[in-house]
Write an enzyme that holds these catalytic residues in place. Structure first.
Site, PDB file in Angstrom:
ATOM      1  N   GLY A 204     -40.710  42.978 -26.847  1.00  0.00           N
ATOM      2  CA  GLY A 204     -39.844  41.744 -26.858  1.00  0.00           C
ATOM      3  C   GLY A 204     -40.584  40.904 -26.089  1.00  0.00           C
ATOM      4  N   ASN A 205     -39.601  39.677 -25.584  1.00  0.00           N
ATOM      5  CA  ASN A 205     -40.298  38.727 -24.799  1.00  0.00           C
ATOM      6  C   ASN A 205     -39.285  38.063 -23.910  1.00  0.00           C
ATOM      7  OD1 ASN A 205     -39.290  36.352 -26.324  1.00  0.00           O
ATOM      8  ND2 ASN A 205     -40.625  37.396 -28.066  1.00  0.00           N
ATOM      9  N   ARG A 206     -39.746  37.043 -23.225  1.00  0.00           N
ATOM     10  CA  ARG A 206     -38.906  36.463 -22.201  1.00  0.00           C
ATOM     11  C   ARG A 206     -38.082  35.546 -22.830  1.00  0.00           C
ATOM     12  NH1 ARG A 206     -41.071  37.643 -17.026  1.00  0.00           N
ATOM     13  NH2 ARG A 206     -43.077  38.194 -17.119  1.00  0.00           N
ATOM     14  N   SER A 207     -37.820  35.138 -24.059  1.00  0.00           N
ATOM     15  CA  SER A 207     -37.274  34.073 -24.516  1.00  0.00           C
ATOM     16  C   SER A 207     -35.626  34.192 -24.279  1.00  0.00           C
ATOM     17  CB  SER A 207     -37.571  33.682 -25.927  1.00  0.00           C
ATOM     18  OG  SER A 207     -36.610  32.923 -26.515  1.00  0.00           O
ATOM     19  N   ALA A 272     -39.166  32.581 -29.975  1.00  0.00           N
ATOM     20  CA  ALA A 272     -40.647  33.236 -29.725  1.00  0.00           C
ATOM     21  C   ALA A 272     -40.682  34.461 -30.616  1.00  0.00           C
ATOM     22  CB  ALA A 272     -40.422  33.508 -28.422  1.00  0.00           C
TER      23      ALA A 272
END
Ligand code: CTP
Length: 409
Positions: A204-207, A272
């Site tokens: 995943g990512n930080r969005s 993102a």
């Protein structure tokens, strides 16, 4: 003339709603006052009728044939409730529709401003704190009460903010964009994608989805129909948008290609999207006992580039992308954004510096808008302020207006 619903709850500060009503009508709003039954114990209906110039609804059973609560809610450009009592906050949080005002709130899709007033202990009670958190997460603007003398001898936080402060907050919701995207359809992707590795693990990512949601709110406030294609988000989509959930990049791609059939006017890729995903996905949990794992990644489809490539030249939608870069050097930031503008075939790139995790999850942001060789920025402020600036540029693009600095930034 913007139509404002002024809700008034039954608290001692109800008398200040009369001053607020004055300020709102003086600013040129068509104000419809909806007091609760208890509010009428503090201020009489004739006062609200005389100062608003409109009949005052108090009951679900007045004009039932016209289905007032639905008509008022749908027709409102903004709802402001001042004062909002602890009881009303709790009712709104849980969607309880027990009187005309709470029914109107359930049908309203316009921005909602709540100005609570109560005793300090009630404001600080965990139940009220939770309710305020939930409502803010839902996109409602909940003002913090002021500190000062309360009804009795006590002094503390709980006073209704001054009518001028509340009126200022209302005006900030109406901006140069009101009606600018009326009849337009804006598609916004938001949040971060999750690329599955096994049933419990993903990349995943930080969005947080906050910028995408702010864009959705700004586009709604400008009169657009909004479709939100949501990956993982830390906040709820705002009321009034159509939300399509799409957790992986592939799902998001599919959802966006499908929504292109509706011929939207704009597509904004605020999500993102993962650039890489695991080459293989395990159907079962990969057990720890297997020891060191080598995770092989393959590239995902660049959704923005693909959607731009599907356009018939000269025919919409106008395509907007973001550029998340890790440089504070403006020339470098703009040049990277220009590269993305060309390589993806988009019409506008919104560049921000995400170095050290900045921007992700925060309330504030700073962007540069890049179009052709030109750019404007920095545009700084809350994600909603910045979203209004972007929407301002979108409406100018529709009219073929030159790339000049948006007002109000
Ligand atoms: N984007 C996309 N599909 C992807 C990756 C990104 O549609 N698979 C979109 C993003 O939503 C954003 C824009 O492309 O609007 C730029 O994303 P960004 O992460 O800044 O850049 P990348 O294209 O991923 O390139 P790089 O990682 O090299 O910076």
């Amino acid at each position: 003339m913007p139509r404002v619903i002024l809700g008034v709850c039954g608290g001692i500060a109800a008398y200040k709603s009369v001053e607020l009503l004055r300020l709102l009508t003086q600013s040129g709003h068509d104000v419809h006052v909806v007091p609760t039954a208890n509010a009428l114990r503090f201020v009489g209906k004739p006062t609200f009728e005389a100062l608003s110039g409109n009949p005052v609804g108090t009951s679900l059973w007045d004009g039932a044939g016209a289905v007032t609560h639905v008509a008022e809610g749908i027709g409102a450009d903004l709802v402001v409730i001042a004062p909002t009592t602890a009881d009303f906050l709790a009712r709104v949080t849980h969607g309880i529709a027990s009187d005309l005002l709470s029914n109107i709130l359930l049908t309203a899709t316009a921005p909602v401003v709540l100005a609570p007033a109560m005793h300090t202990q009630m404001w600080e009670h965990p139940a009220t704190r939770t309710n305020v958190d939930v409502l803010r997460k839902r996109g409602y603007i909940v003002l913090d009460p002021d500190t000062g003398p309360l009804t009795g001898a006590d002094i503390g936080r709980g006073r209704l903010p001054s009518p001028t402060q509340i009126a200022d907050c209302v005006e900030a919701q109406f901006n140069a964009n009101t009606g600018a995207l009326l009849g337009k359809h804006v598609v916004i992707s938001a949040g971060g994608t999750q690329e599955e590795w096994d049933p419990v693990r993903f990349i995943g990512n930080r969005s947080s989805g906050k910028q995408g949601v702010a864009l959705a709110r700004a586009a709604l406030a400008a009169g657009a129909k909004v479709t939100l294609v949501a990956g993982h988000m830390d906040i709820d989509p705002p009321a009034g948008v159509e939300t399509i959930h799409a957790l992986s990049g592939e799902q998001m791609h599919k959802a966006l290609v499908a929504v292109l059939d509706e011929q939207p006017d704009f597509v904004i890729m605020a999500a993102a999207v993962a650039d890489f995903r695991p080459t293989t996905t395990s159907a079962n949990k990969i057990k720890k006992a297997l020891g060191t794992q080598n995770l092989e990644l393959e590239q995902t489809t660049d959704i923005l580039a693909d959607l731009c490539g599907r356009r018939t030249p000269g025919v919409g939608p106008i395509m907007i992308g973001f550029a998340a870069e890790t440089t504070a050097n403006i020339n470098e930031l703009v040049s990277l954004a220009q590269g993305k503008l060309t390589s993806k075939g988009a019409d506008l790139i919104i560049a921000n510096n995400v170095n050290h995790g900045a921007i992700f999850g925060s309330e504030e942001t700073e962007i540069h808008m890049v179009e052709d060789e030109n750019f404007i920025g920095p545009i700084k402020g809350s994600k909603l302020d910045v979203a209004h600036a972007v929407v301002h540029r979108l409406s100018a693009m529709l009219k073929g207006v030159d790339f000049t600095a948006p007002s109000g930034t």
